[in-house]
Design a protein around this motif. Structure first.
Motif, PDB file in Angstrom:
ATOM      1  N   LEU A  87      10.191  15.426  -7.994  1.00 49.18           N
ATOM      2  CA  LEU A  87       8.963  15.028  -8.274  1.00 49.18           C
ATOM      3  C   LEU A  87       8.788  15.271  -9.857  1.00 49.18           C
ATOM      4  O   LEU A  87       8.269  14.276 -10.541  1.00 49.18           O
ATOM      5  CB  LEU A  87       7.891  16.002  -7.862  1.00 49.18           C
ATOM      6  N   ASP A  88       9.615  16.102 -10.463  1.00 48.00           N
ATOM      7  CA  ASP A  88       9.435  16.375 -12.057  1.00 48.00           C
ATOM      8  C   ASP A  88       9.888  14.955 -12.682  1.00 48.00           C
ATOM      9  O   ASP A  88       9.723  14.885 -13.962  1.00 48.00           O
ATOM     10  CB  ASP A  88      10.327  17.532 -12.375  1.00 48.00           C
ATOM     11  N   HIS A 127      -2.356   4.011  -2.827  1.00 52.66           N
ATOM     12  CA  HIS A 127      -2.544   3.483  -4.148  1.00 52.66           C
ATOM     13  C   HIS A 127      -2.006   1.804  -3.942  1.00 52.66           C
ATOM     14  O   HIS A 127      -1.088   1.551  -3.131  1.00 52.66           O
ATOM     15  CB  HIS A 127      -1.512   4.214  -4.897  1.00 52.66           C
ATOM     16  N   ILE A 128      -2.554   1.077  -4.651  1.00 58.29           N
ATOM     17  CA  ILE A 128      -2.065  -0.336  -4.854  1.00 58.29           C
ATOM     18  C   ILE A 128      -1.665  -0.693  -6.463  1.00 58.29           C
ATOM     19  O   ILE A 128      -2.373  -0.373  -7.321  1.00 58.29           O
ATOM     20  CB  ILE A 128      -3.037  -1.322  -4.179  1.00 58.29           C
ATOM     21  N   THR A 155       0.864   9.523  -5.278  1.00 59.10           N
ATOM     22  CA  THR A 155       1.509   8.486  -5.460  1.00 59.10           C
ATOM     23  C   THR A 155       2.949   8.667  -6.051  1.00 59.10           C
ATOM     24  O   THR A 155       3.763   7.968  -5.775  1.00 59.10           O
ATOM     25  CB  THR A 155       0.739   7.792  -6.617  1.00 59.10           C
ATOM     26  N   ARG A 156       3.218   9.623  -7.108  1.00 60.22           N
ATOM     27  CA  ARG A 156       4.564  10.155  -7.358  1.00 60.22           C
ATOM     28  C   ARG A 156       5.345  10.778  -6.343  1.00 60.22           C
ATOM     29  O   ARG A 156       6.464  10.320  -6.336  1.00 60.22           O
ATOM     30  CB  ARG A 156       4.197  11.225  -8.630  1.00 60.22           C
ATOM     31  N   ARG A 157       4.714  11.380  -5.333  1.00 62.79           N
ATOM     32  CA  ARG A 157       5.580  11.651  -4.197  1.00 62.79           C
ATOM     33  C   ARG A 157       6.013  10.440  -3.360  1.00 62.79           C
ATOM     34  O   ARG A 157       7.107  10.491  -2.913  1.00 62.79           O
ATOM     35  CB  ARG A 157       4.751  12.751  -3.271  1.00 62.79           C
ATOM     36  N   ASP A 158       5.007   9.505  -3.071  1.00 62.62           N
ATOM     37  CA  ASP A 158       5.533   8.249  -2.557  1.00 62.62           C
ATOM     38  C   ASP A 158       6.412   7.680  -3.112  1.00 62.62           C
ATOM     39  O   ASP A 158       7.408   6.905  -2.536  1.00 62.62           O
ATOM     40  CB  ASP A 158       4.057   7.297  -2.225  1.00 62.62           C
ATOM     41  N   ASN A 159       6.637   7.554  -4.655  1.00 67.48           N
ATOM     42  CA  ASN A 159       7.379   6.956  -5.347  1.00 67.48           C
ATOM     43  C   ASN A 159       9.122   7.614  -5.285  1.00 67.48           C
ATOM     44  O   ASN A 159       9.841   7.223  -5.923  1.00 67.48           O
ATOM     45  CB  ASN A 159       7.055   6.609  -6.704  1.00 67.48           C
ATOM     46  N   SER A 162       0.604  -1.123  -0.027  1.00 63.71           N
ATOM     47  CA  SER A 162      -0.074   0.089   0.190  1.00 63.71           C
ATOM     48  C   SER A 162       0.934   1.252   0.006  1.00 63.71           C
ATOM     49  O   SER A 162       1.712   1.303   0.582  1.00 63.71           O
ATOM     50  CB  SER A 162      -0.924   0.063   1.252  1.00 63.71           C
ATOM     51  N   GLY A 163       0.638   2.336  -0.758  1.00 67.38           N
ATOM     52  CA  GLY A 163       1.220   3.593  -0.742  1.00 67.38           C
ATOM     53  C   GLY A 163       0.983   4.003   0.495  1.00 67.38           C
ATOM     54  O   GLY A 163       0.034   4.013   1.107  1.00 67.38           O
TER      55      GLY A 163
END
Length: 261
Positions: A191-192, A154-155, A177-181, A148-149
């Protein structure tokens, strides 16, 4: 959903790694393939490490093991066409699977026991929907490892609001989701650099195509994820990882830090 609290992430890995090894062995005895659904990233790494250690200690024939990945980033070209990144990219989910799952297992197995290249599966961006049919044709996923994010639940790459019956498809990645990644793939400097689109197995695909699932959350940063999933009575699209509670033979594996103990 059965909840298991472990002292450390390594204990989670040891428990699930031993279970997977036994599952592969039992499938071999029945002359059947064993399909393992796999996310990339930090959460399942203790499982992949423990499974490799278990196979190194007691080798099992993995030539019929199917490793089915959940998702992949997609990059946009000048014409707006989307395609996967090179497998050498540090954030490539295919590359992660090749290096940290298949590569790790094959490194400890004799040649005749190794995972075969044709048994490493990743959804195809040119025909995403076919992934569900391909999995179903093999009888479904024996054990789907899930994660889980931390920020939005997110999954795979399914963002908040994902339909309950969704199948494998291309999605626009949520900003959280992108920040978690950024933490999942620390070589991103900002982030970009995180792609804005992804190819993901669907919410409905996870529930329909899995014989059993093991949701893995560990670390203090996953306390909200643990709370949401542990208390869920049904799928909540605001936190997509809650689909785990609607899956067959569902388990939630957490360490004490994530469980708040």
């Amino acid at each position: 959903m059965n909840i298991h609290i472990h002292p450390t992430p390594q204990n989670i890995g040891a428990s699930l790694g031993a279970r997977i090894r036994e599952g592969i062995s039992a499938a071999n005895a029945a002359g059947l393939p064993y399909m393992l659904g796999c996310p990339g990233g930090r959460s399942p790494m203790p499982v992949y490490e423990a499974l490799a250690a278990a196979l190194a200690a007691q080798p099992v024939d993995c030539s019929l093991l199917i490793v089915a990945m959940m998702d992949e980033y997609l990059l946009s070209d000048r014409d707006g066409r989307l395609s996967p990144p090179p497998t050498a990219a540090h954030y490539s989910c295919r590359g992660f699977g090749e290096r940290h799952i298949v590569g790790r297992l094959n490194a400890v197995l004799p040649e005749a026991f190794r995972v075969q290249p044709h048994n490493f599966w990743v959804p195809n961006s040119t025909d995403p929907d076919a992934y569900d049919d391909r999995i179903a044709s093999q009888g479904g996923i024996d054990l789907f490892l899930l994660a889980s994010g931390a920020g939005d639940g997110h999954i795979a790459f399914n963002p908040p609001g994902s339909p309950r019956q969704s199948r494998t498809r291309i999605v626009e990645l949520a900003e959280q989701t992108r920040r978690d990644n950024l933490a999942t793939f620390p070589d991103f400097s900002s982030l970009d650099e995180v792609p804005g689109h992804g190819l993901t197995i669907g919410i409905g695909s996870i529930a329909k195509l899995s014989e059993s699932v093991a949701m893995i959350v560990w670390g203090a940063g996953k306390r909200e994820a643990f709370r949401r999933i542990a208390t869920a009575a049904a799928y909540n699209p605001a936190w997509p990882a809650t689909i785990a509670c609607e899956c067959r033979n569902a388990e939630l594996h957490a360490d004490k830090a994530a469980a708040g103990e």
